[in-house]
Design an enzyme around this catalytic site. Sequence first.
Site, mmCIF file in Angstrom:
data_model
loop_
_atom_site.group_PDB
_atom_site.id
_atom_site.type_symbol
_atom_site.label_atom_id
_atom_site.label_comp_id
_atom_site.label_asym_id
_atom_site.label_seq_id
_atom_site.Cartn_x
_atom_site.Cartn_y
_atom_site.Cartn_z
ATOM 1 N N ASP A 38 -7.864 -8.464 -5.852
ATOM 2 C CA ASP A 38 -7.506 -9.515 -6.605
ATOM 3 C C ASP A 38 -8.530 -10.234 -6.936
ATOM 4 O OD1 ASP A 38 -5.463 -11.279 -7.489
ATOM 5 O OD2 ASP A 38 -4.768 -11.918 -5.857
ATOM 6 N N GLY A 41 -9.022 -11.538 -13.170
ATOM 7 C CA GLY A 41 -8.719 -12.475 -14.153
ATOM 8 C C GLY A 41 -9.688 -13.919 -14.067
ATOM 9 N N ASN A 86 3.826 -6.059 -12.170
ATOM 10 C CA ASN A 86 2.973 -6.406 -13.025
ATOM 11 C C ASN A 86 3.284 -6.293 -14.564
ATOM 12 O OD1 ASN A 86 0.076 -5.444 -10.895
ATOM 13 N ND2 ASN A 86 0.933 -7.654 -11.539
#
Length: 258
Positions: A38, A41, A86
Amino acid sequence: MQIDQQKLIEYYGDAPDDISLAEIDLGHLPSHVSIIMDGNGRWATKRGLDRAKGHVAGVDSLREAVTTSVRLGFDVLSAYAFSTENWKRPKLEVDLLMSLFAKTLVKELPLFHQENVRLKLFGDLEALPDETYRVFMRGLDETADHDGMTFALAVNYGSRAEIARAAAQIAREAKEGLIDPDDITPDVVAAHLYTAGLPDPDLLIRTSGELRLSNYFLYQLAYTEFYATDTLWPDFTRWDMLRAVRSFQHRSRRFGGV
Ligand code: FPP
């Protein structure tokens, strides 16, 4: 899995101040390590880059995690690459991820051969774009005979859907008279999950400081030790893996006993 100690020492060359290979008990390593990767982004955004660049950087971390896991002799490394939820991301990002999966697998197949790694995939693969699906099938086929570490990637995976799918399969078998409902034990359920035949994870790592399971391995993680780190996935290195293993080795696992 057997460890080549010389190779491992070379691999873990110059140690940072806070961790070294000497702190690790090589006789007490986890068999199955799983990672919720994770923070791709946020890693990109922090650098003023497009989120896509974060995923591309995440591939490098994953490659290093595979090599590290082979060196440390894990039997299984699994990683959560794409969840059933997702698909809600912008189409451009989903397309990028799907093509990244395909491209990366083609590019990394020589590493799988070199390191004798067997690929496994967990999830509803038939819903993936044709090219990604084709490449995945090729990866499974070409590595099926490898008997070193298993590397399992969860793609279009959701744990609730996995459990529902197992329940449906068991119900079908019961209807056909292949199994008596009274004989449906936790082991029977486990044998109908994507992870059938693999040990449950000993250690689950989640990066980027989030403390959630995100519909991952809800059945398999019953007695797994958790390790959460603030490190964003593209920054995760062989040293972070060692920090996680060190933490694991300091736990007292009682599996419900005393
Ligand atoms: C989570 O970061 C990461 C993903 C959803 C994708 C994981 C994929 C990779 C690491 C690339 C791996 C490539 C292959 C070939 C398996 P995020 O986007 O949720 O990060 P954020 O929480 O900071 O937005």
